[in-house]
Design a protein around this motif. Structure first.
Motif, PDB file in Angstrom:
ATOM      1  N   GLY A   1       0.796  -1.213   0.000  1.00 53.51           N
ATOM      2  CA  GLY A   1       0.000   0.000   0.000  1.00 53.51           C
ATOM      3  C   GLY A   1       0.833   1.270   0.000  1.00 53.51           C
ATOM      4  O   GLY A   1       0.338   2.343   0.323  1.00 53.51           O
ATOM      5  N   ARG A   2       2.114   1.111  -0.353  1.00 59.28           N
ATOM      6  CA  ARG A   2       2.997   2.276  -0.393  1.00 59.28           C
ATOM      7  C   ARG A   2       4.166   1.956  -1.312  1.00 59.28           C
ATOM      8  O   ARG A   2       4.478   0.799  -1.571  1.00 59.28           O
ATOM      9  CB  ARG A   2       3.528   2.616   1.002  1.00 59.28           C
ATOM     10  N   ASP A   3       4.856   2.970  -1.791  1.00 60.90           N
ATOM     11  CA  ASP A   3       6.051   2.759  -2.604  1.00 60.90           C
ATOM     12  C   ASP A   3       7.220   2.387  -1.708  1.00 60.90           C
ATOM     13  O   ASP A   3       7.343   2.850  -0.573  1.00 60.90           O
ATOM     14  CB  ASP A   3       6.403   4.026  -3.387  1.00 60.90           C
ATOM     15  N   MET A   4       8.089   1.535  -2.228  1.00 57.96           N
ATOM     16  CA  MET A   4       9.300   1.181  -1.488  1.00 57.96           C
ATOM     17  C   MET A   4      10.464   1.302  -2.465  1.00 57.96           C
ATOM     18  O   MET A   4      10.702   0.435  -3.296  1.00 57.96           O
ATOM     19  CB  MET A   4       9.202  -0.231  -0.933  1.00 57.96           C
ATOM     20  N   ASN A   5      11.147   2.430  -2.386  1.00 58.94           N
ATOM     21  CA  ASN A   5      12.180   2.719  -3.363  1.00 58.94           C
ATOM     22  C   ASN A   5      13.420   1.854  -3.193  1.00 58.94           C
ATOM     23  O   ASN A   5      14.098   1.537  -4.161  1.00 58.94           O
ATOM     24  CB  ASN A   5      12.568   4.201  -3.287  1.00 58.94           C
ATOM     25  N   GLU A   6      13.725   1.475  -1.953  1.00 59.81           N
ATOM     26  CA  GLU A   6      14.911   0.673  -1.708  1.00 59.81           C
ATOM     27  C   GLU A   6      14.579  -0.479  -0.776  1.00 59.81           C
ATOM     28  O   GLU A   6      13.994  -0.274   0.282  1.00 59.81           O
ATOM     29  CB  GLU A   6      16.019   1.532  -1.094  1.00 59.81           C
ATOM     30  N   ILE A   7      14.949  -1.687  -1.167  1.00 57.27           N
ATOM     31  CA  ILE A   7      14.726  -2.846  -0.303  1.00 57.27           C
ATOM     32  C   ILE A   7      15.792  -2.903   0.779  1.00 57.27           C
ATOM     33  O   ILE A   7      15.509  -3.201   1.934  1.00 57.27           O
ATOM     34  CB  ILE A   7      14.723  -4.141  -1.141  1.00 57.27           C
ATOM     35  N   TYR A   8      17.027  -2.583   0.416  1.00 59.41           N
ATOM     36  CA  TYR A   8      18.121  -2.619   1.379  1.00 59.41           C
ATOM     37  C   TYR A   8      18.498  -1.187   1.760  1.00 59.41           C
ATOM     38  O   TYR A   8      19.070  -0.455   0.954  1.00 59.41           O
ATOM     39  CB  TYR A   8      19.331  -3.349   0.789  1.00 59.41           C
ATOM     40  N   PRO A   9      18.167  -0.777   2.976  1.00 62.41           N
ATOM     41  CA  PRO A   9      18.429   0.612   3.379  1.00 62.41           C
ATOM     42  C   PRO A   9      19.924   0.908   3.410  1.00 62.41           C
ATOM     43  O   PRO A   9      20.732   0.043   3.781  1.00 62.41           O
ATOM     44  CB  PRO A   9      17.818   0.697   4.782  1.00 62.41           C
ATOM     45  N   PRO A  10      20.324   2.111   3.017  1.00 63.68           N
ATOM     46  CA  PRO A  10      21.748   2.455   3.008  1.00 63.68           C
ATOM     47  C   PRO A  10      22.279   2.646   4.423  1.00 63.68           C
ATOM     48  O   PRO A  10      21.515   2.843   5.368  1.00 63.68           O
ATOM     49  CB  PRO A  10      21.776   3.769   2.232  1.00 63.68           C
ATOM     50  N   ARG A  11      23.592   2.585   4.549  1.00 62.68           N
ATOM     51  CA  ARG A  11      24.238   2.863   5.832  1.00 62.68           C
ATOM     52  C   ARG A  11      24.118   4.345   6.173  1.00 62.68           C
ATOM     53  O   ARG A  11      24.283   5.203   5.317  1.00 62.68           O
ATOM     54  CB  ARG A  11      25.725   2.518   5.748  1.00 62.68           C
ATOM     55  N   ASP A  12      23.829   4.620   7.455  1.00 66.61           N
ATOM     56  CA  ASP A  12      23.822   6.007   7.914  1.00 66.61           C
ATOM     57  C   ASP A  12      25.208   6.460   8.347  1.00 66.61           C
ATOM     58  O   ASP A  12      25.497   7.650   8.377  1.00 66.61           O
ATOM     59  CB  ASP A  12      22.842   6.171   9.091  1.00 66.61           C
TER      60      ASP A  12
END
Length: 505
Positions: A243-254
């Protein structure tokens, strides 16, 4: 709904299932065609398992109609479903560990002679099926001696031992590496060619796009849409599912990965255990995610069990912060702030008959005791409530029996249990097995957060994209030996798979 030429072998119209005041399914629709793979896609709690159990005769629908082969279909139990030509391979294993592979595959349908089980015929029939399916197991082995991946293949063989018009596969590759999954994919191709309809439930998007002919998306117990695979994309399906967009499956390192000259939080040198693994050596630093990849029998899980004190090595050393230690039991590992999310949540990670709260707090109970050894229930409940919110665990209450939740929510409870201990070193063995893509994203964010806080993480996974997408470096194993520690510039699917098959070393 998307349509195909011809008549459906299975048709579901307006099926609803209500448990008390909760609607698990609302107006479900499905048209499954013979000789095609029809994937059911949805987050944990979307209603997939309820629908599968209705088809298998475990539940009866509250309302709606189902037709199989053009005839009304209302099985009173699993045996009725089997007689009608529908078989299901559930995600959670239903094998008896004290029986052989052959005895499990033909359970309740054993060949007999003069009123007794014909052992020779039993072994012969099971061996013929295992050979036909090209499974890497012996029919005389005890199931309890097999790896989780091998047990999954036996579960699949058990389901396929019944000739069916419709075969339901519920997360069949959740514990299989790429090579074992290829065995299953070949089986599916042969079933399709025979005109068998396959209902496929999976969260692995690349796998879905490879195998599927039709894809039905469900959300919150409701039918959303059905698409032909050729007319949709992974991004579109994810958006429909969550029910929403998910641009990245693997979140980047902060924060940046730790430097190579940083002191190791955990150092392993020459670790060996006869028949399982030999001469394993690696370092992992605080804040680093060190991936582990290998095919079935590579020894990855055995190494992790040894690090957690569940097995004892025959040689080698383990050091924490440069100091050599001996870990003789899981209790000692926990005392040294090592956490372990096991791959086998059902048998090793949870007490399924206990509540969500009990499972989350059980390892950290001493943190909720006063000076006299009495449990501070309010603090325990507050901590469990915080973890339920942090991991978005879908449960009616903290008192809910853990075994009644979906596999993905059970896996998040295992993770919550260990996060509550505030581990310094965290072993994650298949942490997203059976977890939908939305929940995976939430777990990946937690893993990233823990690494940013300085936790040293060992990430074992059979999903190559997951290992590459989440790890800073990857230890690759083949047949009990390390074949490489892949640096970022070596972390491509082709190179890591070559290391895993022993082609490169």
């Amino acid at each position: 709904m998307a349509s195909s030429n011809g008549s459906p072998i299975l048709e579901i119209k307006d099926v609803t299932k209500v448990f008390g005041s909760v609607s698990a399914l609302k107006g479900m629709q499905l048209r499954v065609m013979p000789g095609r793979v029809h994937t059911i896609l949805g987050e944990n709690g979307a209603g997939k398992s309820t629908l599968m159990k209705i088809l298998a005769g475990v539940y009866q629908p509250t309302s709606g109609s189902i037709r199989l082969g053009g005839e009304p279909y209302a099985p009173a139990g699993p045996q009725d479903a089997t007689k009608a030509g529908l078989t299901i391979v559930f995600q959670e294993l239903s094998l008896c560990n004290n029986l052989t592979v052959a005895e499990n595959i033909l359970a309740t349908r054993e060949p007999s002679r003069y009123g007794f089980i014909n052992d020779k015929a039993l072994i012969r029939e099971a061996a013929e099926l295992v050979a036909e399916l090209k499974l890497p197991v012996s029919v005389t082995d005890k199931v309890g001696d097999l790896s989780i991946a091998q047990r999954q293949l036996v579960e699949i063989a058990k389901g396929l031992s019944i000739k069916a018009k419709v075969v339901i596969l519920d997360e069949p590759t959740s514990s299989l590496s790429d090579n074992e999954a290829e065995i299953l994919f070949d089986i599916i191709s042969r079933l399709k060619a025979q005109g068998v309809a396959i209902i496929y439930v999976s969260h692995r998007m690349e796998e879905i796009m490879r195998l599927s002919d039709d894809i039905t998306v469900v959300r919150d117990g409701s039918y959303i849409t059905t698409r032909d695979k050729t007319g949709t994309t992974i991004e579109e399906l994810i958006a429909l599912m969550v029910g929403r967009d998910m641009n990245e499956i693997y979140p980047p390192r902060d924060v940046p990965a730790p430097s190579a000259d940083q002191k190791a939080a955990l150092s392993v040198q020459g670790l060996s255990r006869p028949g399982e693994f030999d001469n394993i050596s690696f370092d992992v630093r605080g804040g680093e995610i060190l991936g582990f990849f290998g095919l079935i029998g590579s020894g990855r899980s055995e190494v992790m069990n040894t690090l957690f004190g569940m097995r004892q090595p025959s040689a080698g050393t383990i050091s924490i912060d440069g100091k050599k230690i001996a870990i003789r039991s899981p209790v000692e590992a926990i005392d040294r702030r090592i956490g372990f999310v096991t791959e086998n949540r059902k048998e090793e990670g949870l007490v399924l008959a206990h509540s969500v709260e009990t499972n989350i707090s059980m390892v950290a109970l001493k943190d909720f005791a006063d000076g006299f050894g009495f449990l501070k229930r309010r603090r325990e409940r507050q901590a469990a409530t915080a973890e339920v919110g942090r991991l978005a665990i879908k449960t009616a209450s903290l008192e809910t029996v853990t075994g009644s939740l979906s596999g993905g929510n059970q896996q998040k409870i295992v993770l919550a249990k260990w996060l509550l201990t505030r581990p310094r070193i965290l072993i994650l063995d298949e942490p997203t097995r059976g977890v939908d893509v939305g929940a995976k994203f939430e777990i990946y964010k937690i893993i990233r957060q823990l690494a940013a806080e300085g936790t040293a993480i060992l990430l074992v996974s059979s999903e190559l994209p997951e290992v590459i997408g989440m790890s800073d470096r990857v230890v690759v194993m083949s047949e009990g030996r390390m074949t490489a520690i892949a640096a970022p510039d070596q972390m491509t699917p082709e190179k890591i798979m070559s290391f895993a098959t022993g082609f490169l070393s």
